[in-house]
Write a protein that holds these residues in place. Structure first.
Motif, PDB file in Angstrom:
ATOM      1  N   LEU A 107       0.826  -1.202   0.000  1.00  0.00           N
ATOM      2  CA  LEU A 107       0.000   0.000   0.000  1.00  0.00           C
ATOM      3  C   LEU A 107       0.861   1.254   0.000  1.00  0.00           C
ATOM      4  O   LEU A 107       0.492   2.268  -0.604  1.00  0.00           O
ATOM      5  CB  LEU A 107      -0.923  -0.010   1.221  1.00  0.00           C
ATOM      6  N   ARG A 108       1.996   1.199   0.622  1.00  0.00           N
ATOM      7  CA  ARG A 108       2.912   2.345   0.608  1.00  0.00           C
ATOM      8  C   ARG A 108       3.332   2.662  -0.830  1.00  0.00           C
ATOM      9  O   ARG A 108       3.401   3.829  -1.224  1.00  0.00           O
ATOM     10  CB  ARG A 108       4.136   2.063   1.477  1.00  0.00           C
ATOM     11  N   GLU A 109       3.590   1.624  -1.622  1.00  0.00           N
ATOM     12  CA  GLU A 109       3.952   1.840  -3.019  1.00  0.00           C
ATOM     13  C   GLU A 109       2.775   2.371  -3.829  1.00  0.00           C
ATOM     14  O   GLU A 109       2.950   3.144  -4.764  1.00  0.00           O
ATOM     15  CB  GLU A 109       4.483   0.545  -3.635  1.00  0.00           C
ATOM     16  N   VAL A 110       1.552   1.971  -3.459  1.00  0.00           N
ATOM     17  CA  VAL A 110       0.361   2.493  -4.133  1.00  0.00           C
ATOM     18  C   VAL A 110       0.219   3.983  -3.853  1.00  0.00           C
ATOM     19  O   VAL A 110      -0.070   4.780  -4.754  1.00  0.00           O
ATOM     20  CB  VAL A 110      -0.899   1.728  -3.670  1.00  0.00           C
ATOM     21  N   TRP A 111       0.424   4.387  -2.612  1.00  0.00           N
ATOM     22  CA  TRP A 111       0.354   5.814  -2.261  1.00  0.00           C
ATOM     23  C   TRP A 111       1.458   6.588  -2.997  1.00  0.00           C
ATOM     24  O   TRP A 111       1.223   7.711  -3.456  1.00  0.00           O
ATOM     25  CB  TRP A 111       0.493   5.996  -0.755  1.00  0.00           C
ATOM     26  N   ALA A 112       2.654   6.001  -3.099  1.00  0.00           N
ATOM     27  CA  ALA A 112       3.749   6.660  -3.815  1.00  0.00           C
ATOM     28  C   ALA A 112       3.414   6.805  -5.297  1.00  0.00           C
ATOM     29  O   ALA A 112       3.772   7.807  -5.921  1.00  0.00           O
ATOM     30  CB  ALA A 112       5.046   5.865  -3.632  1.00  0.00           C
ATOM     31  N   ALA A 113       2.716   5.808  -5.847  1.00  0.00           N
ATOM     32  CA  ALA A 113       2.325   5.878  -7.257  1.00  0.00           C
ATOM     33  C   ALA A 113       1.435   7.084  -7.505  1.00  0.00           C
ATOM     34  O   ALA A 113       1.561   7.767  -8.531  1.00  0.00           O
ATOM     35  CB  ALA A 113       1.622   4.590  -7.675  1.00  0.00           C
ATOM     36  N   LYS A 114       0.516   7.362  -6.595  1.00  0.00           N
ATOM     37  CA  LYS A 114      -0.326   8.558  -6.735  1.00  0.00           C
ATOM     38  C   LYS A 114       0.533   9.810  -6.762  1.00  0.00           C
ATOM     39  O   LYS A 114       0.353  10.678  -7.625  1.00  0.00           O
ATOM     40  CB  LYS A 114      -1.345   8.647  -5.604  1.00  0.00           C
ATOM     41  N   ALA A 115       1.454   9.897  -5.824  1.00  0.00           N
ATOM     42  CA  ALA A 115       2.310  11.081  -5.727  1.00  0.00           C
ATOM     43  C   ALA A 115       3.140  11.274  -6.990  1.00  0.00           C
ATOM     44  O   ALA A 115       3.412  12.405  -7.402  1.00  0.00           O
ATOM     45  CB  ALA A 115       3.211  10.969  -4.498  1.00  0.00           C
ATOM     46  N   GLU A 116       3.532  10.166  -7.608  1.00  0.00           N
ATOM     47  CA  GLU A 116       4.384  10.216  -8.800  1.00  0.00           C
ATOM     48  C   GLU A 116       3.580  10.333 -10.099  1.00  0.00           C
ATOM     49  O   GLU A 116       4.163  10.493 -11.168  1.00  0.00           O
ATOM     50  CB  GLU A 116       5.250   8.954  -8.857  1.00  0.00           C
ATOM     51  N   GLY A 117       2.250  10.209 -10.004  1.00  0.00           N
ATOM     52  CA  GLY A 117       1.434  10.242 -11.212  1.00  0.00           C
ATOM     53  C   GLY A 117       1.516   8.976 -12.030  1.00  0.00           C
ATOM     54  O   GLY A 117       1.264   8.985 -13.230  1.00  0.00           O
ATOM     55  N   ARG A 118       1.823   7.877 -11.390  1.00  0.00           N
ATOM     56  CA  ARG A 118       1.972   6.586 -12.067  1.00  0.00           C
ATOM     57  C   ARG A 118       0.645   5.832 -11.983  1.00  0.00           C
ATOM     58  O   ARG A 118       0.198   5.475 -10.899  1.00  0.00           O
ATOM     59  CB  ARG A 118       3.089   5.804 -11.378  1.00  0.00           C
ATOM     60  N   PRO A 119      -0.066   5.605 -13.095  1.00  0.00           N
ATOM     61  CA  PRO A 119      -1.385   4.969 -13.059  1.00  0.00           C
ATOM     62  C   PRO A 119      -1.342   3.561 -12.457  1.00  0.00           C
ATOM     63  O   PRO A 119      -0.398   2.795 -12.693  1.00  0.00           O
ATOM     64  CB  PRO A 119      -1.814   4.929 -14.526  1.00  0.00           C
ATOM     65  N   ILE A 120      -2.371   3.230 -11.704  1.00  0.00           N
ATOM     66  CA  ILE A 120      -2.483   1.957 -10.992  1.00  0.00           C
ATOM     67  C   ILE A 120      -3.481   1.064 -11.720  1.00  0.00           C
ATOM     68  O   ILE A 120      -4.581   1.497 -12.045  1.00  0.00           O
ATOM     69  CB  ILE A 120      -2.967   2.208  -9.550  1.00  0.00           C
ATOM     70  N   SER A 121      -3.104  -0.174 -11.973  1.00  0.00           N
ATOM     71  CA  SER A 121      -4.008  -1.130 -12.636  1.00  0.00           C
ATOM     72  C   SER A 121      -4.583  -2.097 -11.617  1.00  0.00           C
ATOM     73  O   SER A 121      -3.863  -2.677 -10.815  1.00  0.00           O
ATOM     74  CB  SER A 121      -3.265  -1.910 -13.731  1.00  0.00           C
ATOM     75  N   MET A 122      -5.907  -2.253 -11.654  1.00  0.00           N
ATOM     76  CA  MET A 122      -6.596  -3.177 -10.765  1.00  0.00           C
ATOM     77  C   MET A 122      -7.568  -3.998 -11.589  1.00  0.00           C
ATOM     78  O   MET A 122      -8.145  -3.510 -12.569  1.00  0.00           O
ATOM     79  CB  MET A 122      -7.343  -2.411  -9.662  1.00  0.00           C
ATOM     80  N   LEU A 123      -7.743  -5.247 -11.202  1.00  0.00           N
ATOM     81  CA  LEU A 123      -8.623  -6.165 -11.924  1.00  0.00           C
ATOM     82  C   LEU A 123      -9.252  -7.117 -10.921  1.00  0.00           C
ATOM     83  O   LEU A 123      -8.602  -7.517  -9.959  1.00  0.00           O
ATOM     84  CB  LEU A 123      -7.804  -6.958 -12.947  1.00  0.00           C
ATOM     85  N   THR A 124     -10.512  -7.480 -11.145  1.00  0.00           N
ATOM     86  CA  THR A 124     -11.112  -8.473 -10.260  1.00  0.00           C
ATOM     87  C   THR A 124     -10.522  -9.852 -10.516  1.00  0.00           C
ATOM     88  O   THR A 124     -10.065 -10.162 -11.624  1.00  0.00           O
ATOM     89  CB  THR A 124     -12.643  -8.549 -10.428  1.00  0.00           C
ATOM     90  N   ALA A 125     -10.534 -10.678  -9.499  1.00  0.00           N
ATOM     91  CA  ALA A 125     -10.135 -12.083  -9.607  1.00  0.00           C
ATOM     92  C   ALA A 125     -10.913 -12.845  -8.555  1.00  0.00           C
ATOM     93  O   ALA A 125     -11.220 -12.310  -7.480  1.00  0.00           O
ATOM     94  CB  ALA A 125      -8.638 -12.258  -9.383  1.00  0.00           C
TER      95      ALA A 125
END
Length: 268
Positions: free
Chosen positions: A11-29
């Motif tokens: 989750l820390r890396e997910v928060w950093a991705a927001k700060a960096e403007g790096r889009p996050i990919s999510m998919l159901t499974a």
């Protein structure tokens, strides 16, 4: 594995991705096999959604899904993706009291979830604060709430009027202030979703919420073209490709490059 994507692992890396403007990919499974395929394709985040009530169990909506169903499928996904980020839905009526919410969220965490998702607006703020204080990360789901589909009279875009938009903005602020680790916004106009994303200090994932969010999520079966009547925000990524992994990797690439969703796949 999609060699072009460095997959997020915490989750820390997910928060950093927001700060960096790096889009996050999510998919159901919903099971180990498809979770493995998603891992190979480079998907950042797996969502064990109560959408399984429709796409796996064949129900007309998500309301028939139980906490036992969610625990079972979360455990399967964790087996197939032992190092991936996994989010699990709190199903219908599983969070009607603080005691019930603690028991059910704890069961999902023990089954392998990294974070649980709760549908609802500002009225859920106190509950989210309590769960967060207990060490259970929560993603707050706002906009269209599938667990209230019968109350709403169908799956309808939310936030089109000034009054509804203001309510959803208020919900977002209250839930972030309460400690929500993420927001998921469903079926709202793209301008509203972008406004929420700019104001929110936490990552915002969209489905049917346009391009101006921090990441995208889709239902696995929709990505594979299995929905005979898909909503406008869905794209068939399997068409023209030779395997499921190729299709899922194409989805990840389109999210990362911000080529998905296109304008015609969003709501004005």
């Amino acid at each position: 594995m999609n060699e072009h994507v460095a997959v997020l692992r915490s989750l820390r890396e997910v928060w950093a991705a927001k700060a960096e403007g790096r889009p996050i990919s999510m998919l159901t499974a919903y099971d180990a096999g498809f979770a493995q395929q998603a891992v190979q394709a480079g998907v950042d985040f797996l969502l064990v959604g109560d959408s399984l009530g429709m796409v796996v169990q064949g129900g007309r909506d998500t309301l028939g899904v139980t906490i036992e169903d969610m625990v079972y499928h979360t455990r399967l996904v964790r087996r197939g993706a032992p190092t991936s980020l996994v989010m699990a839905d709190m199903p219908f009526l599983s969070d009607t009291s603080p005691d019930a919410a603690f028991v059910h969220a704890g069961a999902l965490m023990r089954a392998g979830a990294d974070i649980v998702k709760i549908e609802g607006g500002a009225a859920k703020a106190d509950l989210i604060a309590s769960l967060t204080e207990a060490g259970i990360p929560v993603c707050a789901h706002i906009g269209l709430l599938p667990q209230r589909v019968r109350q709403l009279g169908g799956y309808r875009v939310q936030g089109r009027s000034e009054e509804d938009a203001a309510r959803i903005l208020t919900d977002a602020r209250a839930l972030v202030d309460a400690g929500a680790a993420m927001l998921l916004i469903e079926c709202v106009p793209s301008g509203l979703a972008e406004r929420i994303t700019r104001q929110a200090s936490v990552p915002v994932i969209g489905i049917g919420a346009g391009q101006g969010v921090d990441g995208q999520v889709l239902v696995l079966q929709d990505v594979l073209g299995m929905n005979p009547n898909p909503p406008r925000f869905v794209r068939d990524f399997l068409r023209g490709r030779g395997s499921i992994v190729e299709a899922l990797a194409a989805y990840v690439s389109a999210v990362q490059s911000r080529q998905f969703p296109a304008e015609h796949e969003s709501y004005a």
